[in-house]
Design an enzyme around this catalytic site. Structure first.
Site, short mmCIF file in Angstrom:
data_model
loop_
_atom_site.label_atom_id
_atom_site.label_comp_id
_atom_site.label_asym_id
_atom_site.label_seq_id
_atom_site.Cartn_x
_atom_site.Cartn_y
_atom_site.Cartn_z
N TRP A 32 155.15 40.86 77.66
CA TRP A 32 154.35 39.65 77.50
C TRP A 32 154.87 38.84 76.31
CZ3 TRP A 32 149.42 39.09 74.34
CH2 TRP A 32 148.81 37.84 74.59
N ASP A 51 148.77 48.50 76.31
CA ASP A 51 148.06 47.24 76.56
C ASP A 51 147.56 47.27 78.00
OD1 ASP A 51 147.11 44.67 76.75
OD2 ASP A 51 149.00 43.68 76.21
N LYS A 109 140.56 39.01 82.46
CA LYS A 109 140.95 38.91 83.87
C LYS A 109 139.96 39.60 84.79
CE LYS A 109 144.83 37.80 81.62
NZ LYS A 109 144.95 37.80 80.15
#
Length: 397
Positions: free
Chosen positions: A130, A212, A247
């Site tokens: 990311w 993560d 999300k």
């Protein structure tokens, strides 16, 4: 003092959003920003979230501070959701946990915690990872190095390269950053066997896994998406986890995340909690409350929890269906190049595997907006635009 300041380059993904909004092409498609969109192209509020907010509106009776680690009920529920309620880490009280301002806040808090434990520690991040991982780690004082992760030729995890680098180049005390599921930006995830092999190397070399988990529930399921993380936590004595509710609860703007620290003993976990609380106090003092209150209201109510899980399942199935549809639509355009890898990947993201010039063509000639690396957000597709996107891809190949 401010005369020495220089402009920071615009974030390429956020800049795409600006260009998209300014585009007058009626056929324009936004596959850039990583938010879930429904069939109407809207990031709607989940029904379970709306119901929880209605309850909160009636029942909430104070806006007093929540404390440095946030809501204890939220923290307990998220630790169980992430690790599983019966995980040995939880039953042995070998963990510290804090509610944070989003997953990014969790990443930063944990990076600062690592820098207290080992100043200037080296964090090994996958290539690619990311885009905000490196800035967050470096701003906390950590050094970033890379291990191979995605093989552009096979369109899958370069596991041999990854493991070889971790075995040969890391040293005790280094940190290994991993995506739990739905890898951003590639969509290529580790198998459970690969998770175990990675965990064995990390344990043998005295490394610290930093996981993560930003998309739990959007790959194969809530438990399935956390299986590798849970396996890692059973194998190693120490570990840190950053999770996000942006999300899977659709709480993007509410900034709701969780930082979890796993220690070798319960006593060390208490020390870790005090250190983490101190770091939070010196940073933002305490987290925002509303998003966490929504999440804990849902997770603590069996009916709301089931409603949320059903909604999440619908989102997950839709993303999988869009992956298959895009592959079929590209093939229907007469493209011989194999895009079937898109179906094998997980979550919202995938690389198309095209070059920078072809990406520019998609953006400038067809108004199909995607990141320069060719990463697309599958959730930006719908039944109105998927044929158009496939035709545009075919035109630039």
């Amino acid at each position: 003092m401010f005369e020495s300041l220089r402009a920071v380059p615009a974030d390429p993904i956020l800049n795409l959003s600006i260009l998209y909004r300014q585009d007058t092409n009626p056929n324009k498609v936004d596959l850039g920003v990583g938010v879930y969109k429904d069939e109407a192209g809207h990031t709607a509020i989940m029904e379970a979230v709306s119901r929880a907010q209605e309850l909160i509106l009636v029942e909430e009776d104070t806006k007093a501070y929540v404390g440095m680690a946030g809501s204890k009920r939220y923290c307990d529920l998220l630790a169980q959701t992430t690790l599983g309620a019966d995980h040995t880490v939880l039953t042995n009280n070998r963990f510290a946990v804090a509610q944070t301002p989003g997953g990014s806040g969790a990443l930063r808090v944990l990076a600062e915690f690592i820098n207290v434990a080992k100043p200037g520690a080296t964090v090994w991040a996958g290539n690619p990872t990311w885009a905000n991982h490196s800035p967050i780690m470096q701003s906390a004082g950590l050094e970033i190095k890379q291990y191979p992760y995605y093989d552009k030729d096979t369109k899958a995890v370069d596991f041999d390269g990854m493991l070889a680098t971790l075995k040969a180049e890391t040293k005790a005390g280094d940190v290994v950053l991993l995506h739990a599921c739905c890898h951003n930006p590639s969509g290529a995830d580790l198998s459970l066997e690969q998770w175990q092999a990675t965990a064995d190397v990390i344990k043998a070399k005295g490394l610290l896994p930093y996981v993560d988990i930003a998309y739990q529930g959007l790959g194969e399921g809530m438990d399935e998406d956390a299986a590798g993380l849970r396996l890692m936590a059973k194998t190693v004595p120490e570990m840190v986890i950053a999770s996000s509710c942006s999300k899977n609860f659709g709480l993007y703007r509410e900034r709701t995340g969780t930082a979890i620290i796993i220690s070798a003993t319960e006593a060390q976990a208490h020390l870790a909690q005090s250190q983490m609380n101190g770091l939070i106090r010196a940073n933002y003092s305490m987290p925002p409350s509303h998003g966490a209150l929504v999440v804990e209201t849902i997770l603590a109510d069996p009916k709301l929890k089931q409603m949320w899980r059903d909604e999440l399942k619908t989102m997950r199935k839709r993303i999988k269906h869009l992956r298959s549809q895009l592959v079929d639509a590209i093939k229907a355009e007469g493209v011989e190049q194999d895009f079937s890898f898109i179906e094998r990947q997980h979550g919202m993201f995938s690389f198309l595997g095209i070059n920078a010039a072809q990406v520019d063509q998609l953006v400038n000639e067809h108004s199909v907006y995607l990141v320069g690396s060719s990463r697309i957000n599958l959730a930006g597709l719908n039944q109105r635009n998927i044929a158009y996107v496939a035709k545009a891809i075919a035109a630039v190949l």
